[in-house]
Motif scaffolding. Sequence first.
Motif, PDB file in Angstrom:
ATOM      1  N   LEU A  48       0.807  -1.306  -0.151  1.00  0.00           N
ATOM      2  CA  LEU A  48       0.023  -0.071   0.122  1.00  0.00           C
ATOM      3  C   LEU A  48       0.912   1.285  -0.122  1.00  0.00           C
ATOM      4  CD1 LEU A  48      -2.763  -0.854   2.639  1.00  0.00           C
ATOM      5  CD2 LEU A  48      -2.935  -0.955   0.229  1.00  0.00           C
ATOM      6  N   TYR A  49       2.123   1.139   0.252  1.00  0.00           N
ATOM      7  CA  TYR A  49       2.942   2.431   0.456  1.00  0.00           C
ATOM      8  C   TYR A  49       4.290   2.388  -0.386  1.00  0.00           C
ATOM      9  CZ  TYR A  49       5.519   6.367   2.784  1.00  0.00           C
ATOM     10  OH  TYR A  49       6.183   7.259   2.941  1.00  0.00           O
ATOM     11  N   PHE A  50       4.947   1.439  -0.113  1.00  0.00           N
ATOM     12  CA  PHE A  50       6.191   1.231  -0.932  1.00  0.00           C
ATOM     13  C   PHE A  50       6.319   0.953  -2.351  1.00  0.00           C
ATOM     14  CE2 PHE A  50      10.255  -1.180  -2.079  1.00  0.00           C
ATOM     15  CZ  PHE A  50      10.985  -0.241  -1.897  1.00  0.00           C
ATOM     16  N   VAL A  51       5.273   0.091  -3.035  1.00  0.00           N
ATOM     17  CA  VAL A  51       5.196   0.222  -4.350  1.00  0.00           C
ATOM     18  C   VAL A  51       4.864   1.567  -5.305  1.00  0.00           C
ATOM     19  CG1 VAL A  51       3.935  -1.021  -6.233  1.00  0.00           C
ATOM     20  CG2 VAL A  51       4.882  -2.440  -4.353  1.00  0.00           C
ATOM     21  N   PRO A  52       4.003   1.975  -4.681  1.00  0.00           N
ATOM     22  CA  PRO A  52       3.391   3.222  -5.314  1.00  0.00           C
ATOM     23  C   PRO A  52       4.441   4.574  -4.944  1.00  0.00           C
ATOM     24  CG  PRO A  52       2.044   2.828  -3.341  1.00  0.00           C
ATOM     25  CD  PRO A  52       2.736   1.645  -3.731  1.00  0.00           C
ATOM     26  N   TYR A  53       5.422   4.571  -3.913  1.00  0.00           N
ATOM     27  CA  TYR A  53       6.279   5.492  -3.584  1.00  0.00           C
ATOM     28  C   TYR A  53       7.403   5.102  -4.771  1.00  0.00           C
ATOM     29  CZ  TYR A  53      10.314   7.153  -0.996  1.00  0.00           C
ATOM     30  OH  TYR A  53      11.319   7.608  -0.369  1.00  0.00           O
ATOM     31  N   LEU A 240      12.070  -4.987  -7.006  1.00  0.00           N
ATOM     32  CA  LEU A 240      12.465  -4.458  -5.755  1.00  0.00           C
ATOM     33  C   LEU A 240      11.506  -4.668  -4.709  1.00  0.00           C
ATOM     34  CD1 LEU A 240      14.258  -2.638  -4.094  1.00  0.00           C
ATOM     35  CD2 LEU A 240      12.933  -0.755  -4.891  1.00  0.00           C
ATOM     36  N   ALA A 241      10.368  -4.471  -4.952  1.00  0.00           N
ATOM     37  CA  ALA A 241       9.286  -4.450  -3.737  1.00  0.00           C
ATOM     38  C   ALA A 241       9.240  -6.172  -3.596  1.00  0.00           C
ATOM     39  CB  ALA A 241       8.036  -4.284  -4.367  1.00  0.00           C
ATOM     40  N   ILE A 242       9.330  -7.040  -4.269  1.00  0.00           N
ATOM     41  CA  ILE A 242       9.404  -8.581  -4.364  1.00  0.00           C
ATOM     42  C   ILE A 242      10.616  -8.708  -3.330  1.00  0.00           C
ATOM     43  CG2 ILE A 242       9.332 -10.617  -5.107  1.00  0.00           C
ATOM     44  CD1 ILE A 242       7.731  -9.591  -7.544  1.00  0.00           C
ATOM     45  N   MET A 243      11.637  -8.294  -3.480  1.00  0.00           N
ATOM     46  CA  MET A 243      12.940  -8.670  -2.872  1.00  0.00           C
ATOM     47  C   MET A 243      12.952  -8.081  -1.544  1.00  0.00           C
ATOM     48  SD  MET A 243      15.591  -7.694  -5.920  1.00  0.00           S
ATOM     49  CE  MET A 243      16.974  -7.794  -5.395  1.00  0.00           C
ATOM     50  N   VAL A 244      12.138  -7.080  -1.400  1.00  0.00           N
ATOM     51  CA  VAL A 244      12.236  -6.187  -0.130  1.00  0.00           C
ATOM     52  C   VAL A 244      11.204  -7.178   0.806  1.00  0.00           C
ATOM     53  CG1 VAL A 244      11.330  -4.340   1.329  1.00  0.00           C
ATOM     54  CG2 VAL A 244      13.086  -4.059  -0.525  1.00  0.00           C
ATOM     55  N   ALA A 245      10.167  -7.570   0.054  1.00  0.00           N
ATOM     56  CA  ALA A 245       9.098  -8.354   0.957  1.00  0.00           C
ATOM     57  C   ALA A 245       9.549  -9.854   1.401  1.00  0.00           C
ATOM     58  CB  ALA A 245       7.943  -8.450  -0.196  1.00  0.00           C
ATOM     59  N   VAL A 246      10.416 -10.171   0.191  1.00  0.00           N
ATOM     60  CA  VAL A 246      10.949 -11.782   0.729  1.00  0.00           C
ATOM     61  C   VAL A 246      11.959 -11.456   1.772  1.00  0.00           C
ATOM     62  CG1 VAL A 246      12.229 -13.631  -0.071  1.00  0.00           C
ATOM     63  CG2 VAL A 246      10.306 -12.775  -1.510  1.00  0.00           C
ATOM     64  N   SER A 247      12.770 -10.541   1.826  1.00  0.00           N
ATOM     65  CA  SER A 247      13.955 -10.298   2.601  1.00  0.00           C
ATOM     66  C   SER A 247      12.999 -10.049   4.144  1.00  0.00           C
ATOM     67  CB  SER A 247      14.774  -9.222   2.266  1.00  0.00           C
ATOM     68  OG  SER A 247      15.753  -9.114   3.020  1.00  0.00           O
ATOM     69  N   ALA A 248      12.170  -9.240   3.840  1.00  0.00           N
ATOM     70  CA  ALA A 248      11.594  -8.643   5.199  1.00  0.00           C
ATOM     71  C   ALA A 248      10.801  -9.871   5.875  1.00  0.00           C
ATOM     72  CB  ALA A 248      10.732  -7.482   4.891  1.00  0.00           C
ATOM     73  N   LEU A 249       9.966 -10.459   5.221  1.00  0.00           N
ATOM     74  CA  LEU A 249       9.103 -11.564   5.733  1.00  0.00           C
ATOM     75  C   LEU A 249       9.932 -12.713   6.331  1.00  0.00           C
ATOM     76  CD1 LEU A 249       6.336 -11.742   3.166  1.00  0.00           C
ATOM     77  CD2 LEU A 249       6.146 -10.708   5.238  1.00  0.00           C
ATOM     78  N   LEU A 250      11.001 -13.329   5.474  1.00  0.00           N
ATOM     79  CA  LEU A 250      11.941 -14.404   5.726  1.00  0.00           C
ATOM     80  C   LEU A 250      12.682 -13.826   7.000  1.00  0.00           C
ATOM     81  CD1 LEU A 250      12.907 -15.902   2.366  1.00  0.00           C
ATOM     82  CD2 LEU A 250      11.114 -16.703   4.063  1.00  0.00           C
ATOM     83  N   GLY A 251      13.087 -12.795   7.035  1.00  0.00           N
ATOM     84  CA  GLY A 251      14.004 -12.097   8.010  1.00  0.00           C
ATOM     85  C   GLY A 251      13.546 -12.074   9.384  1.00  0.00           C
ATOM     86  N   SER A 252      12.119 -11.825   9.138  1.00  0.00           N
ATOM     87  CA  SER A 252      11.395 -11.661  10.543  1.00  0.00           C
ATOM     88  C   SER A 252      10.876 -12.973  10.989  1.00  0.00           C
ATOM     89  CB  SER A 252       9.813 -10.779  10.185  1.00  0.00           C
ATOM     90  OG  SER A 252      10.203  -9.481   9.633  1.00  0.00           O
ATOM     91  N   ILE A 253      10.747 -13.954  10.090  1.00  0.00           N
ATOM     92  CA  ILE A 253      10.666 -15.385  10.457  1.00  0.00           C
ATOM     93  C   ILE A 253      11.852 -15.900  11.196  1.00  0.00           C
ATOM     94  CG2 ILE A 253      10.209 -17.786   9.676  1.00  0.00           C
ATOM     95  CD1 ILE A 253       7.945 -16.261   7.807  1.00  0.00           C
TER      96      ILE A 253
END
Length: 486
Positions: A48-53, A240-253
């Motif tokens: 909702l924020y990073f992709v449009p930004y 980029l958004a996919i890479m950030v999402a994967v890194s954020a989600l897997l990193g948080s887990i």
Amino acid sequence: MSEQEKNLRWYNLAMMAFVSVWGFGNVVNNFANQGLTVVVSWVLIIGLYFVPYALMVGELGSVFKDSKGGVSSWIRGTFGTTLAYFAGWTYWVVHIPYLAQKPQAALIALGWTVKQDGNFIKGMDPLMAQLLTLAVFLFFLWVASRGVTSLKMIGTIAGTSVFVMSLLYVVLMLAAPSIRGIESATVDFSIKNMMPNFNFSYFTTLSMLVFAVGGAEKISPYVNDMKKPSKDFPKGMITLAIMVAVSALLGSIAMAMMFDANNIPSDLKMNGQYYAFQMLGEYYGVGKLFIVIYALANFLAQISALVFSIDAPLKVLLADGDRKFIPKALTKTNKYGAPINGYIMTAILVGILIIVPALGIGDMNSLFDWLLQLNSVVMPMRYLWVFLAFIGLKKAADRYKSDYKFVKNDKFAMGIGIWCFAFTAFACIMGMFPSGVETFSGDWWFQVSLNVITPFVLIGLGFILPMIAKKTNGNSGDTVKSKDIA
């Protein structure tokens, strides 16, 4: 630039942007704030924020392809020179809290490098620790004033090492249960346990998420280096958004597997990155190898970032400033080409921000967390100018042509720009209320007061420079020549 020279592909852009925008600290700090619920928060903030930004930045970069001042040039093109000055001032002044914390981070990294524990400044009296922090800052301010550039190369190497090790952490931690038989510290990974409770406390953590995904404007100039901007830029940003999402989600887990999400260590923001590599070394039987490599690389990266952030944002402010707003005295340079009076102004502001909080915040862990939170409040303020520039661009859409458009419908695009502006402002305001501190306690009120006063003071100082310039610069309205402060 000829068509032959436009050879940047979407995957090149995505990787460049990923390295400049993302870092392991983003995972650690937001996990410390929200626990396992950060998983859903990442999905929401990225979609909702990073992709449009990121896509807005691409259009602004395409329209103002010949501008060199970044956000301030975009504002000049859409709203005129006065707001352009304040955009440039904001871009510089939000680095003051950043510069106040970098020496802290460097000392923490140094402590882990030498002693492999987090007690180097954690157990110090806050005032003594901050005086040491100030001494470190002033030393590297002196280094920057002598035009030392070799640290930038060292920092690039160190920063790349930190980045690679951060990705390595995620891979090795996720593999640890099957390879090393490690049991997860967090037991319940159900969707119910990942769903945030959208209350006041949750909203106070939004600024840290915004802080984590910001900075995409750095890549705006590259949109004009692409073979097919209209197709390749959005493809690169989605990647980029996919890479950030994967890194954020897997990193948080991965963090939740190592640290119990329901019992997070109180100093995780200060020492969490180092705890992670210390424990990873224990899991894989390599002792202190991981922590020493990471801590040393991070120490060098922090020092390089400190020197670069003292110099570069100030030069951007002065090089692209109008003389009716920038006092001529600030452009005075020493024999190394450093704007020495600008450095003095930086030293005064950073010195105040280093020392004053130590008089009212009782321990170094709380002080570190507060300064990190203040950065998450102040830094995103510069993103407001990006969205304002985009709104101005859409208001005058018939005047501008672009090789790439974020959304074809200009009214819809403006609506998205307004949403991103409003959400950023809301996150900054809510971030002023500290999380993890007993509400309405003396410490809470002290931190809230500093969080409210600091942004107003920093931005308010921007009104003083034009008054000084009016008295000292005469009637000249010429733009400051970049060669004067290069």
